[in-house]
Design a protein around this motif. Sequence first.
Motif, short mmCIF file in Angstrom:
data_model
loop_
_atom_site.label_atom_id
_atom_site.label_comp_id
_atom_site.label_asym_id
_atom_site.label_seq_id
_atom_site.Cartn_x
_atom_site.Cartn_y
_atom_site.Cartn_z
N LEU A 25 0.85 -1.19 0.00
CA LEU A 25 0.00 0.00 0.00
C LEU A 25 0.89 1.24 0.00
CD1 LEU A 25 -2.65 -1.13 2.61
CD2 LEU A 25 -3.06 -0.70 0.18
N THR A 57 -12.96 7.28 -0.55
CA THR A 57 -11.98 6.95 -1.58
C THR A 57 -10.70 7.71 -1.27
OG1 THR A 57 -13.71 6.61 -3.22
CG2 THR A 57 -11.49 6.98 -4.05
N TYR A 62 -8.05 3.91 -4.04
CA TYR A 62 -8.46 2.93 -3.03
C TYR A 62 -9.77 3.34 -2.40
CZ TYR A 62 -3.78 0.92 -3.23
OH TYR A 62 -2.63 0.32 -3.65
N ARG A 63 -10.58 2.35 -2.03
CA ARG A 63 -11.80 2.60 -1.26
C ARG A 63 -11.61 1.97 0.11
NH1 ARG A 63 -15.69 0.95 -4.48
NH2 ARG A 63 -16.09 3.07 -5.12
N LEU A 74 -8.86 -2.00 2.78
CA LEU A 74 -8.97 -1.15 1.60
C LEU A 74 -9.09 -2.01 0.35
CD1 LEU A 74 -6.20 0.28 3.34
CD2 LEU A 74 -7.40 2.10 2.15
N GLU A 75 -9.78 -1.48 -0.66
CA GLU A 75 -9.91 -2.15 -1.95
C GLU A 75 -9.26 -1.28 -3.02
OE1 GLU A 75 -13.36 -3.66 -5.08
OE2 GLU A 75 -13.88 -2.26 -3.49
N HIS A 76 -8.36 -1.87 -3.80
CA HIS A 76 -7.76 -1.16 -4.93
C HIS A 76 -8.81 -1.13 -6.03
CE1 HIS A 76 -5.07 -0.66 -8.48
NE2 HIS A 76 -4.58 0.26 -7.67
N LEU A 77 -9.21 0.05 -6.45
CA LEU A 77 -10.35 0.20 -7.36
C LEU A 77 -10.09 -0.39 -8.74
CD1 LEU A 77 -11.45 3.80 -6.36
CD2 LEU A 77 -12.48 1.64 -5.67
N HIS A 80 -9.62 -4.42 -7.91
CA HIS A 80 -10.56 -4.99 -6.94
C HIS A 80 -9.88 -5.92 -5.94
CE1 HIS A 80 -13.87 -3.11 -9.00
NE2 HIS A 80 -13.41 -3.60 -10.13
N VAL A 82 -8.23 -6.67 -2.34
CA VAL A 82 -8.49 -6.19 -0.98
C VAL A 82 -7.21 -6.38 -0.17
CG1 VAL A 82 -9.88 -6.52 1.08
CG2 VAL A 82 -10.93 -6.68 -1.17
N GLN A 83 -6.82 -5.32 0.54
CA GLN A 83 -5.64 -5.38 1.38
C GLN A 83 -5.96 -4.78 2.74
OE1 GLN A 83 -3.26 -3.54 -2.01
NE2 GLN A 83 -1.66 -4.64 -0.91
#
Length: 88
Positions: A25, A57, A62-63, A74-77, A80, A82-83
Amino acid sequence: MFRARGWGAPAAPVAASSAAELPALPFTYVGKQQVGGEWRVFLQDADDIHIVQARDTVAGAYRVLSVKPPTMTLEHLATHTVQTLEIE
C-alpha cells in the motif's frame, strides 16, 4: 471442426495471484481518532496526509471498506484486490 488433442497430461491450471504478489500500500499509518462512533484514520502518502473513514476513496485509487482497529481494509479500485493495513 474438431480440436486437436495431445496424449500427454493436461496442463496445470495457472495459479491466481497471491497476496505476496500484491504491491505494498502506498500509505503509511499516522494515527486514528474516533468521532461520533466512527473511526477516522490519518494516512500519509509522500507529502500528503489523507483523513479517511469507511466508504471514503483515497487518492482516487483505493476505497476504505472498513475501519475496525487494529485493522483497516482497503480495496484497490482498478484491480478490486483487498488489502489490510494495521492501525494500532
